[in-house]
Scaffold this motif. Sequence first.
Motif, PDB file in Angstrom:
ATOM      1  N   GLU A 161      20.746-145.653  63.209  1.00  0.00           N
ATOM      2  CA  GLU A 161      20.115-144.333  63.134  1.00  0.00           C
ATOM      3  C   GLU A 161      19.126-144.282  61.972  1.00  0.00           C
ATOM      4  O   GLU A 161      18.012-143.748  62.102  1.00  0.00           O
ATOM      5  N   THR A 162      19.531-144.844  60.826  1.00  0.00           N
ATOM      6  CA  THR A 162      18.647-144.852  59.663  1.00  0.00           C
ATOM      7  C   THR A 162      17.382-145.644  59.943  1.00  0.00           C
ATOM      8  O   THR A 162      16.269-145.217  59.583  1.00  0.00           O
ATOM      9  N   LEU A 163      17.516-146.783  60.619  1.00  0.00           N
ATOM     10  CA  LEU A 163      16.335-147.595  60.915  1.00  0.00           C
ATOM     11  C   LEU A 163      15.361-146.834  61.804  1.00  0.00           C
ATOM     12  O   LEU A 163      14.151-146.794  61.530  1.00  0.00           O
ATOM     13  N   TYR A 164      15.864-146.213  62.872  1.00  0.00           N
ATOM     14  CA  TYR A 164      14.976-145.477  63.772  1.00  0.00           C
ATOM     15  C   TYR A 164      14.359-144.270  63.075  1.00  0.00           C
ATOM     16  O   TYR A 164      13.171-143.969  63.268  1.00  0.00           O
ATOM     17  N   GLU A 165      15.123-143.561  62.264  1.00  0.00           N
ATOM     18  CA  GLU A 165      14.584-142.404  61.557  1.00  0.00           C
ATOM     19  C   GLU A 165      13.502-142.830  60.565  1.00  0.00           C
ATOM     20  O   GLU A 165      12.446-142.193  60.461  1.00  0.00           O
ATOM     21  N   ALA A 172      20.847-141.542  68.340  1.00  0.00           N
ATOM     22  CA  ALA A 172      20.262-140.382  69.016  1.00  0.00           C
ATOM     23  C   ALA A 172      18.747-140.411  68.921  1.00  0.00           C
ATOM     24  O   ALA A 172      18.045-140.000  69.856  1.00  0.00           O
ATOM     25  N   ARG A 173      18.215-140.896  67.798  1.00  0.00           N
ATOM     26  CA  ARG A 173      16.754-140.954  67.658  1.00  0.00           C
ATOM     27  C   ARG A 173      16.161-141.963  68.635  1.00  0.00           C
ATOM     28  O   ARG A 173      15.082-141.706  69.209  1.00  0.00           O
ATOM     29  N   ALA A 174      16.810-143.097  68.849  1.00  0.00           N
ATOM     30  CA  ALA A 174      16.307-144.065  69.817  1.00  0.00           C
ATOM     31  C   ALA A 174      16.256-143.459  71.211  1.00  0.00           C
ATOM     32  O   ALA A 174      15.279-143.633  71.948  1.00  0.00           O
ATOM     33  N   ARG A 187      12.973-141.198  75.700  1.00  0.00           N
ATOM     34  CA  ARG A 187      12.625-140.081  76.590  1.00  0.00           C
ATOM     35  C   ARG A 187      11.186-139.620  76.372  1.00  0.00           C
ATOM     36  O   ARG A 187      10.473-139.289  77.323  1.00  0.00           O
ATOM     37  N   GLU A 188      10.754-139.612  75.103  1.00  0.00           N
ATOM     38  CA  GLU A 188       9.379-139.225  74.793  1.00  0.00           C
ATOM     39  C   GLU A 188       8.379-140.226  75.357  1.00  0.00           C
ATOM     40  O   GLU A 188       7.302-139.839  75.840  1.00  0.00           O
ATOM     41  N   ARG A 189       8.726-141.501  75.308  1.00  0.00           N
ATOM     42  CA  ARG A 189       7.814-142.535  75.801  1.00  0.00           C
ATOM     43  C   ARG A 189       7.693-142.506  77.320  1.00  0.00           C
ATOM     44  O   ARG A 189       6.635-142.840  77.860  1.00  0.00           O
ATOM     45  N   PHE A 190       8.777-142.135  78.003  1.00  0.00           N
ATOM     46  CA  PHE A 190       8.808-142.168  79.463  1.00  0.00           C
ATOM     47  C   PHE A 190       9.243-140.801  80.004  1.00  0.00           C
ATOM     48  O   PHE A 190      10.343-140.663  80.555  1.00  0.00           O
ATOM     49  N   PRO A 191       8.404-139.786  79.868  1.00  0.00           N
ATOM     50  CA  PRO A 191       8.829-138.422  80.220  1.00  0.00           C
ATOM     51  C   PRO A 191       9.114-138.215  81.697  1.00  0.00           C
ATOM     52  O   PRO A 191       9.870-137.304  82.047  1.00  0.00           O
ATOM     53  N   ALA A 192       8.529-139.017  82.568  1.00  0.00           N
ATOM     54  CA  ALA A 192       8.759-138.860  84.008  1.00  0.00           C
ATOM     55  C   ALA A 192       9.742-139.909  84.544  1.00  0.00           C
ATOM     56  O   ALA A 192       9.826-140.119  85.753  1.00  0.00           O
ATOM     57  N   SER A 193      10.492-140.521  83.660  1.00  0.00           N
ATOM     58  CA  SER A 193      11.362-141.631  84.042  1.00  0.00           C
ATOM     59  C   SER A 193      12.540-141.186  84.896  1.00  0.00           C
ATOM     60  O   SER A 193      13.124-140.122  84.661  1.00  0.00           O
TER      61      SER A 193
END
Length: 207
Positions: free
Chosen positions: A13-17, A79-81, A86-92
């Motif tokens: 989580e820390t790495l992604y944040e 959770a950030r990942a 989801r942000e990268r693939f909004p229509a997935s």
Amino acid sequence: MTEGPLPAVNRFETLYENAHGDPELVPWADLRPKPALVEWLAAHPGEGRPALDVGCGLGDNAEAIAAAGYATTAFDISARAVSWARERFPASPVDYLRADLFDPPDGWAGAFDLVHECYTVQALEGAMRRNAIAAIASFVAPGGRLLLIARTREEGAEADGPPWPLMPSEIAAFDRLGLNRESEDHFETERRGRLVPHIRASFRRSG
């Protein structure tokens, strides 16, 4: 790393944040699916069967699995990942979830015709590593497959991880958990100017 899931939660989580939306700061984020996965999927289309992507990160492998025709669930401890994917693939069509490998949602045991594990086990050590292998194997349905893609090292060779590449005995643990090895391919990938040994192994649970 101490035993138990919490340190892994904190570390990832820390790495992604701390990446602040820059994938260049996520060491394993290639922003494309693994070629070894894409090649395997071309010969094993999903035809609507359920698949699970373990430790999905930013979602590229999960998207490839879905594009091959699998009804794909993808999860990560971070959770950030998950929100980033989801942000990268909004229509997935992929169902992205925050979940804990060691405390998975009800109904996942024996539920997936394809379980894809790429680089999760090698990021863990000690009891967490052994427990992760068992947890991943438990998701495979009767007649289903596990596809493992990981760095490798010789039996007993030291590793200054993370990651800690898998040894043959650790890969064989999947065989001992009721999965029959169908195939394995050994190859090398270039990483930061050096060639890194890898394995792609397919296992199948008896129907």
